[in-house]
Design a protein around this motif. Sequence first.
Motif, PDB file in Angstrom:
ATOM      1  N   ASP A  53       0.839  -1.204   0.000  1.00  0.00           N
ATOM      2  CA  ASP A  53       0.000   0.000   0.000  1.00  0.00           C
ATOM      3  C   ASP A  53       0.870   1.249   0.000  1.00  0.00           C
ATOM      4  N   VAL A  54       1.844   1.264  -0.898  1.00  0.00           N
ATOM      5  CA  VAL A  54       2.888   2.282  -0.840  1.00  0.00           C
ATOM      6  C   VAL A  54       2.349   3.694  -1.059  1.00  0.00           C
ATOM      7  N   ASP A  55       1.340   3.862  -1.900  1.00  0.00           N
ATOM      8  CA  ASP A  55       0.830   5.203  -2.187  1.00  0.00           C
ATOM      9  C   ASP A  55       0.135   5.824  -0.987  1.00  0.00           C
ATOM     10  N   GLN A  56      -0.559   5.024  -0.219  1.00  0.00           N
ATOM     11  CA  GLN A  56      -1.290   5.534   0.938  1.00  0.00           C
ATOM     12  C   GLN A  56      -0.450   5.526   2.209  1.00  0.00           C
ATOM     13  N   SER A  57       0.286   4.449   2.422  1.00  0.00           N
ATOM     14  CA  SER A  57       1.019   4.289   3.682  1.00  0.00           C
ATOM     15  C   SER A  57       2.428   4.867   3.637  1.00  0.00           C
ATOM     16  N   HIS A  58       3.016   4.987   2.451  1.00  0.00           N
ATOM     17  CA  HIS A  58       4.390   5.501   2.321  1.00  0.00           C
ATOM     18  C   HIS A  58       4.454   6.477   1.148  1.00  0.00           C
ATOM     19  N   PRO A  59       3.716   7.580   1.220  1.00  0.00           N
ATOM     20  CA  PRO A  59       3.615   8.479   0.057  1.00  0.00           C
ATOM     21  C   PRO A  59       4.938   9.085  -0.378  1.00  0.00           C
ATOM     22  N   GLU A  60       5.841   9.387   0.568  1.00  0.00           N
ATOM     23  CA  GLU A  60       7.126   9.972   0.177  1.00  0.00           C
ATOM     24  C   GLU A  60       7.967   8.962  -0.614  1.00  0.00           C
ATOM     25  N   ILE A  61       7.950   7.727  -0.155  1.00  0.00           N
ATOM     26  CA  ILE A  61       8.662   6.684  -0.892  1.00  0.00           C
ATOM     27  C   ILE A  61       8.040   6.496  -2.265  1.00  0.00           C
ATOM     28  N   ALA A  62       6.709   6.527  -2.317  1.00  0.00           N
ATOM     29  CA  ALA A  62       6.015   6.350  -3.601  1.00  0.00           C
ATOM     30  C   ALA A  62       6.433   7.426  -4.594  1.00  0.00           C
ATOM     31  N   ARG A  63       6.535   8.672  -4.122  1.00  0.00           N
ATOM     32  CA  ARG A  63       6.949   9.758  -5.016  1.00  0.00           C
ATOM     33  C   ARG A  63       8.398   9.594  -5.449  1.00  0.00           C
ATOM     34  N   MET A  64       9.256   9.146  -4.542  1.00  0.00           N
ATOM     35  CA  MET A  64      10.677   8.967  -4.867  1.00  0.00           C
ATOM     36  C   MET A  64      10.868   7.865  -5.919  1.00  0.00           C
ATOM     37  N   ILE A  65      10.127   6.769  -5.800  1.00  0.00           N
ATOM     38  CA  ILE A  65      10.270   5.646  -6.728  1.00  0.00           C
ATOM     39  C   ILE A  65       9.602   5.944  -8.060  1.00  0.00           C
ATOM     40  N   GLY A  66       8.440   6.617  -8.004  1.00  0.00           N
ATOM     41  CA  GLY A  66       7.677   6.868  -9.220  1.00  0.00           C
ATOM     42  C   GLY A  66       6.931   5.617  -9.654  1.00  0.00           C
ATOM     43  N   HIS A  67       6.577   5.563 -10.914  1.00  0.00           N
ATOM     44  CA  HIS A  67       5.827   4.427 -11.451  1.00  0.00           C
ATOM     45  C   HIS A  67       6.743   3.597 -12.349  1.00  0.00           C
ATOM     46  N   GLY A  68       7.533   2.780 -11.703  1.00  0.00           N
ATOM     47  CA  GLY A  68       8.463   1.940 -12.456  1.00  0.00           C
ATOM     48  C   GLY A  68       9.554   1.406 -11.559  1.00  0.00           C
ATOM     49  N   THR A  69      10.812   1.537 -12.018  1.00  0.00           N
ATOM     50  CA  THR A  69      11.968   0.975 -11.320  1.00  0.00           C
ATOM     51  C   THR A  69      12.956   2.080 -10.974  1.00  0.00           C
ATOM     52  N   MET A  70      13.493   2.016  -9.752  1.00  0.00           N
ATOM     53  CA  MET A  70      14.483   2.977  -9.274  1.00  0.00           C
ATOM     54  C   MET A  70      15.787   2.245  -8.966  1.00  0.00           C
ATOM     55  N   PHE A  71      16.916   2.839  -9.393  1.00  0.00           N
ATOM     56  CA  PHE A  71      18.243   2.325  -9.074  1.00  0.00           C
ATOM     57  C   PHE A  71      19.012   3.382  -8.298  1.00  0.00           C
ATOM     58  N   ALA A  72      19.735   2.944  -7.264  1.00  0.00           N
ATOM     59  CA  ALA A  72      20.743   3.768  -6.600  1.00  0.00           C
ATOM     60  C   ALA A  72      21.953   2.867  -6.390  1.00  0.00           C
ATOM     61  N   LEU A  73      23.105   3.264  -6.938  1.00  0.00           N
ATOM     62  CA  LEU A  73      24.286   2.407  -6.944  1.00  0.00           C
ATOM     63  C   LEU A  73      25.490   3.184  -6.427  1.00  0.00           C
ATOM     64  N   HIS A  74      26.321   2.471  -5.652  1.00  0.00           N
ATOM     65  CA  HIS A  74      27.539   3.125  -5.147  1.00  0.00           C
ATOM     66  C   HIS A  74      28.468   2.074  -4.555  1.00  0.00           C
TER      67      HIS A  74
END
Length: 472
Positions: free
Chosen positions: A265-286
């Motif tokens: 329920d990411v859009d309702q329960s974790h809205p900030e994370i939902a906005r950061m990820i967007g509608h698809g796939t997110m990569f962060a590499l280091h």
Amino acid sequence: MREQLFFFERQQDWKLRGKDTERFQPSLHISRKHPCSPIRHMSRRFPTRTHLNDLAQFNIGAYVKNIDIYIKGKIVRASLKKSVAIIGAGPGGLTAARVLQMKGIAVRVFEADASTNARDQGGTLDLHLDTGQYALERAELIEPFRAIARYEDQETRVLDFATAGPLFEEIPEPGEGDRPEIDRKVLRDLLLNSLDTDTVVWGAKLRELISEADGRHRLRLGDEATEPYDLVIGADGAWSKVRAALTDAKPVYTGVTFIELWLDDVDQSHPEIARMIGHGTMFALHGGQGLVAQRNGNGHLRIYACLHSKDGCAAEQGLNPAEPIALRRKLVQLFSGWSPRLLALIEQGLDVAFVRPIVAMPADFGWKHVPGLTLVGDAAHVMPPVGLGVNLAMLDAVELAYQLSEQQNWDEATARFETKMMRRAAHEAEAAAKAFADMFGVDGHRTALEHMHARRRSVELPPKLDSRSAAR
């Protein structure tokens, strides 16, 4: 309804050595007493060396399933209808079953899971036009797929590990994009629903393959063995039991392990994370590590914490999936220095964790052809997860199924399929191994950005004109 065929088979195929069949001329006699039968009576004589499979040219295959072969008064029972056993009810195995049934070939799928809901089927998939979607088109399922695919979830983002700021974004306009997402479970159900009832045998774990002298194989699933099958297709994944009957080669650990976490329920329960990820796939590499998040259907999010591990189970890092709270705390420590916004993906995860060591077969892997056995998908060429696995498995499946439906000699058809598939797999596996190693190398973020920009440029370039178009 009654059927009788008086027919003499070749000695080498029916192991009739020592019996004099050369002086007999085979003949065919069919007698049906069913009022709706398209053939009421037919008699025909054939050359002495006529092969059983060659009867198909006389257009009787649709009417005759079983034959009686009479040799000096002794009956040998045989079948005109060949049969296929598929081990594994994943996308590759089910796609093959779908096409084989379309072509009227008898097929049965054996799956170790107790049911389709027995375990989690994994995350989301993007099906490519020239592989996965092409396979669905050949399986006559492309329209049902388009009706349920998530075209809205094709975004790709690369974020800076320290700030979570965007380094790259690819956000197709509404109605654009040609790699829609679909959850694995949804794809599996689409394929299952296209098959005849009882095609899949659930809770059927393959224990042993038993070779017959005529090239067919029986399956030992428990204490008893099945009837013999003309072809057994191994679609049973990275640790394939069918592959073990062909070669001693096994997948090799890549040195990278994924720790899988979930958010619901990411859009309702974790809205900030939902906005950061967007509608698809997110990569962060280091620095050889990565956080990857994928949006699934129904607001579900899967997070993969990617790190190098010597033993593949991440035990040396103190990561125990049986203790998910302690595991998440340890992961936060291992990703020290990363943006708090990215670490929230770990901290806010559900009490579910899976440790997934990433394995692959060598790029040049192949096997010597064995009549009656073959492989598709991960059983044939498991690769690191760079978006190719299911797509290639489904392509393998339709190519094999169409070869079998179009060729009378299945052994030759299977050998041709394997040659083509191995050549393609070697090329793709080499590229996949390099991309994966680069992604989780020291400069992984830089490599990922170069790849993303190169892909964007290739999409934006106008199509090349062929010589005939250029001449016009």
